[in-house]
Design a protein around this motif. Sequence first.
Motif, mmCIF file in Angstrom:
data_model
loop_
_atom_site.group_PDB
_atom_site.id
_atom_site.type_symbol
_atom_site.label_atom_id
_atom_site.label_comp_id
_atom_site.label_asym_id
_atom_site.label_seq_id
_atom_site.Cartn_x
_atom_site.Cartn_y
_atom_site.Cartn_z
ATOM 1 N N LYS A 115 0.825 -1.198 0.000
ATOM 2 C CA LYS A 115 0.000 0.000 0.000
ATOM 3 C C LYS A 115 0.866 1.257 0.000
ATOM 4 O O LYS A 115 0.565 2.226 -0.683
ATOM 5 C CB LYS A 115 -0.932 -0.007 1.211
ATOM 6 C CG LYS A 115 -2.076 -1.017 1.087
ATOM 7 C CD LYS A 115 -3.041 -0.923 2.245
ATOM 8 C CE LYS A 115 -2.489 -1.536 3.501
ATOM 9 N NZ LYS A 115 -3.460 -1.601 4.603
ATOM 10 N N ILE A 116 1.970 1.227 0.742
ATOM 11 C CA ILE A 116 2.877 2.371 0.759
ATOM 12 C C ILE A 116 3.505 2.554 -0.610
ATOM 13 O O ILE A 116 3.606 3.665 -1.139
ATOM 14 C CB ILE A 116 3.960 2.174 1.836
ATOM 15 C CG1 ILE A 116 3.334 2.313 3.226
ATOM 16 C CG2 ILE A 116 5.089 3.179 1.673
ATOM 17 C CD1 ILE A 116 4.257 1.925 4.351
ATOM 18 N N GLN B 95 -3.129 6.725 3.505
ATOM 19 C CA GLN B 95 -3.791 7.982 3.827
ATOM 20 C C GLN B 95 -3.565 8.300 5.300
ATOM 21 O O GLN B 95 -3.759 7.453 6.162
ATOM 22 C CB GLN B 95 -5.288 7.897 3.534
ATOM 23 C CG GLN B 95 -5.600 7.687 2.053
ATOM 24 C CD GLN B 95 -7.086 7.612 1.787
ATOM 25 O OE1 GLN B 95 -7.874 7.469 2.715
ATOM 26 N NE2 GLN B 95 -7.455 7.709 0.536
ATOM 27 N N ILE B 96 -3.159 9.533 5.559
ATOM 28 C CA ILE B 96 -2.890 9.982 6.919
ATOM 29 C C ILE B 96 -4.120 10.726 7.426
ATOM 30 O O ILE B 96 -4.564 11.702 6.824
ATOM 31 C CB ILE B 96 -1.646 10.886 6.972
ATOM 32 C CG1 ILE B 96 -0.419 10.125 6.444
ATOM 33 C CG2 ILE B 96 -1.405 11.367 8.383
ATOM 34 C CD1 ILE B 96 -0.082 8.870 7.206
ATOM 35 N N GLU B 97 -4.683 10.226 8.510
ATOM 36 C CA GLU B 97 -5.851 10.851 9.113
ATOM 37 C C GLU B 97 -5.408 11.760 10.257
ATOM 38 O O GLU B 97 -4.349 11.572 10.845
ATOM 39 C CB GLU B 97 -6.818 9.787 9.646
ATOM 40 C CG GLU B 97 -7.224 8.740 8.623
ATOM 41 C CD GLU B 97 -8.144 9.279 7.560
ATOM 42 O OE1 GLU B 97 -8.720 10.365 7.800
ATOM 43 O OE2 GLU B 97 -8.281 8.642 6.504
ATOM 44 N N GLU C 138 -3.544 8.563 15.052
ATOM 45 C CA GLU C 138 -3.238 7.681 16.177
ATOM 46 C C GLU C 138 -2.931 6.270 15.697
ATOM 47 O O GLU C 138 -2.002 5.619 16.196
ATOM 48 C CB GLU C 138 -4.416 7.659 17.151
ATOM 49 C CG GLU C 138 -4.209 6.743 18.346
ATOM 50 C CD GLU C 138 -5.393 6.735 19.282
ATOM 51 O OE1 GLU C 138 -5.299 6.118 20.359
ATOM 52 O OE2 GLU C 138 -6.416 7.353 18.939
ATOM 53 N N THR C 139 -3.679 5.780 14.718
ATOM 54 C CA THR C 139 -3.487 4.408 14.240
ATOM 55 C C THR C 139 -2.094 4.220 13.661
ATOM 56 O O THR C 139 -1.416 3.224 13.943
ATOM 57 C CB THR C 139 -4.553 4.070 13.185
ATOM 58 O OG1 THR C 139 -5.848 4.198 13.769
ATOM 59 C CG2 THR C 139 -4.362 2.650 12.670
ATOM 60 N N ARG C 140 -1.653 5.179 12.848
ATOM 61 C CA ARG C 140 -0.332 5.061 12.219
ATOM 62 C C ARG C 140 0.795 5.221 13.238
ATOM 63 O O ARG C 140 1.811 4.535 13.166
ATOM 64 C CB ARG C 140 -0.191 6.102 11.095
ATOM 65 C CG ARG C 140 -1.131 5.873 9.930
ATOM 66 C CD ARG C 140 -0.912 4.514 9.305
ATOM 67 N NE ARG C 140 -1.757 4.302 8.143
ATOM 68 C CZ ARG C 140 -1.813 3.164 7.469
ATOM 69 N NH1 ARG C 140 -1.085 2.129 7.860
ATOM 70 N NH2 ARG C 140 -2.595 3.034 6.421
ATOM 71 N N ILE C 141 0.623 6.127 14.191
ATOM 72 C CA ILE C 141 1.657 6.295 15.221
ATOM 73 C C ILE C 141 1.744 5.030 16.065
ATOM 74 O O ILE C 141 2.838 4.570 16.418
ATOM 75 C CB ILE C 141 1.354 7.529 16.090
ATOM 76 C CG1 ILE C 141 1.394 8.801 15.233
ATOM 77 C CG2 ILE C 141 2.368 7.643 17.226
ATOM 78 C CD1 ILE C 141 0.973 10.052 15.971
ATOM 79 N N ARG D 37 9.511 4.104 8.524
ATOM 80 C CA ARG D 37 10.113 5.310 7.929
ATOM 81 C C ARG D 37 9.143 5.968 6.950
ATOM 82 O O ARG D 37 8.967 7.194 6.951
ATOM 83 C CB ARG D 37 11.407 4.950 7.203
ATOM 84 C CG ARG D 37 12.101 6.159 6.573
ATOM 85 C CD ARG D 37 13.229 5.753 5.665
ATOM 86 N NE ARG D 37 12.735 4.939 4.561
ATOM 87 C CZ ARG D 37 13.509 4.440 3.602
ATOM 88 N NH1 ARG D 37 14.806 4.642 3.646
ATOM 89 N NH2 ARG D 37 12.987 3.723 2.622
ATOM 90 N N HIS D 38 8.493 5.171 6.099
ATOM 91 C CA HIS D 38 7.542 5.727 5.137
ATOM 92 C C HIS D 38 6.388 6.428 5.852
ATOM 93 O O HIS D 38 5.950 7.512 5.440
ATOM 94 C CB HIS D 38 7.003 4.620 4.232
ATOM 95 C CG HIS D 38 7.956 4.197 3.150
ATOM 96 N ND1 HIS D 38 8.343 5.037 2.130
ATOM 97 C CD2 HIS D 38 8.596 3.024 2.930
ATOM 98 C CE1 HIS D 38 9.185 4.402 1.326
ATOM 99 N NE2 HIS D 38 9.354 3.186 1.791
ATOM 100 N N LEU D 39 5.882 5.822 6.909
ATOM 101 C CA LEU D 39 4.758 6.411 7.630
ATOM 102 C C LEU D 39 5.165 7.714 8.326
ATOM 103 O O LEU D 39 4.423 8.697 8.298
ATOM 104 C CB LEU D 39 4.210 5.415 8.657
ATOM 105 C CG LEU D 39 3.540 4.160 8.086
ATOM 106 C CD1 LEU D 39 3.107 3.231 9.218
ATOM 107 C CD2 LEU D 39 2.349 4.528 7.221
#
Length: 745
Positions: free
Chosen positions: A257-258, A264-266, A310-313, A396-398
């Motif tokens: 996906k990356i 997508q960053i919320e 929050e989910t990505r962190i 790193r990508h996130l």
Amino acid sequence: MLLTVGHQSLLVLLGTAGGLAFSIGAWHRASRRARALAAEVGTVQAEMEALRDETWALAEREERYRDLVQSQGEVVMRRDLLGRLTYVNDIFCETFDRQRPEVIGAAFVPDLPEGEKPRLLGSFAGLALPPYRIRFDQRVMTARGPRWFAWEEFALRDEEGKLKEIQTVGRDITDRKETEERLAIALDEAQAANRAKSQFLAAMSHEIRTPMNGVLGMTDLLLDTRLTPAQRSYAEAVKRSGEALLAVINDILDYSKIEAGKVQIEEAPFDLRAMIEGVCELLSPRAFDKALEIAAEVEPHMPLRLIGDETRIRQILINLAGNAIKFTKEGGVLIRARLESHSYTDDLANIVIEVEDTGIGMEADELEVIFEEFSQSDQSHARRFEGTGLGLAISRHLVTAMGGTIDVESEPGRGSAFRVRLGLGIAEPAAHQRAPLRGVRIVMLCDRPVLAASLGRVASLAGAGVRLAATGDEVVAMLREESADILVCPVDTAEGPGADIVARARGEVPDLAAIVLLRPQDRDRLPALIGQEAAPAIFPALFDGYLVRPVRASSLIARIEALAAGERRAIARIEAIEQYTEEKAQADASPAGPSSEWGIALNILVAEDNDINALLTRTLLERDGHTVRVARNGSEVLDMLDKPEPVDIVLMDLHMPGMDGFEATRLIRALPDSRSSLPIIALTANAMADDRQLCLSAGMDDYLSKPVVPDALARTLAYWSNRRSPLGHAAVSGDDGLKSGAIPF
């Protein structure tokens, strides 16, 4: 001699003199005219020389212009106002195989290959307004066959500004066009390959997750039965292996996906402290299995709520802390968050989240590759640690997608420290700082440095006076030197049971309160530790309270504050009774009874063609008291809806033989009665973000991915148990449920 001549001779002489005088005057006049004529000749000669120079310069400029025009390799032509050619260059003649005399004074329109859209060269269209020129690409027939030309036309005007001619310049761009076509074809092929890869990953995810759902689900059911110790060990090993495989699948899907740019960053308000402590609790079983500690530490000045994804962190921290646990043999892992700077004017906080471990560390050359895809610090065949090498690359990508940075410091044998820097919005600033533990004297016995240091800093920042002791002897020595109010002690230490050390400490300070630190699996020992062997009867308490590791800062402060206020025995009794009651209620719960936590019993229709997954889903639902019917495809779902048996919710698989879940959902939504408003929940092995949106767009109300998490399934069913779908045409308007795509957890 003149004296000897006569009178007549004198006259002759005088006459001769007069003539001579006249001749001299004429000579002077002629001389002046000659000089003037010579001057005029010189002027004419100078003008002629200047004219020759100018003619030479003009010829040189014309030759230079001609050479310039010819050397450019561009077609150049001019037209008058009637469209007739007034000038063409040699390249024009060569390109179109025409002779100059035959084209000058005639109109010219190039021949076009079949199917090419005609353009009117020299039509004056678009030349009336600035910048008085037009450009376009066109494929025309030439002496060398079809060729692409980039045409540029511009107006030529006289001194009065009147339009007099149009000049057209054409550059052969065939090579460029062919390159562009090849690149377009290559791009189409790459996009097709990317789509094929995404489809392959989605298909493989589905094909792997479907049996994995059965493996993990059935293993959970097996672990809920009576097993011998050996059988339980084997079943737990199967579950751990399945979860490891599932983690690999998730990493690959995340990376795909990356790579496809679909991340997508919320941005939404969240509690950073609670999120970090939750990560520690999630990873604590893995840490405790290796006899490691894991702790969280967030400085008091941190805003109460930040704005971010929050989910990505959380995903980043799970990757970093999970790696730290994997590469650490002894000691522990600490997740620390601190505020680097903040601006209340801009409502922005720059935070640093550090994940530190006491693991094996890395060499300098290893640090250069660990963030690369499919890279690990140890690439040899004899490497000790398995994995895809994608976790850090994904992190790193996130981090980059969120506008932050990530770096690492490490030294072989001394552990590693990963630092994530993020700029997050401030939703709620930090609370007013207070010191609830001011004046409280604490001694902490902990032979686990990571845990001791973390708890000690938390208590100190809350105002307590904290002393750390590594052994029981140090505890006794500290108490002899200075009394204390509270002793914090692990349930087991390197010297033996923590209760023995508490007894020695109370020999020095009889009124010393004690808090025991437990692992989650040590809860069954709690009644004995705090005087509740046969709850609720009270026995002399070994400890006055307990904290389960990993310890939340708020729990530590609240427990110490309560003990310092004199609530020692009341806390012990309440905790013991609550723990005993909870465990007894779990033990006495009937497997067939409905779950009182999540809602009432429902009539559920499950669409599932896989026998094992159908059995698993049926078992999970019936265990919670629901009535279940199973359909193997969409046609059977519609047939069952025609029967009189009631249906409250439909759990819909996507891929089924005959009629799939999408078609079945469409037909249900088209039913003419209240059945069109049945809640439909997608229950599928597809795990891509597009799959979820596809389900919601197809008319489904919710989405659950396999392997099914029992709690998530129960929460979702409880949410929809008293709602109707807003997507059916027979749905009642108003507060009859949330909008499509609302996820209740």
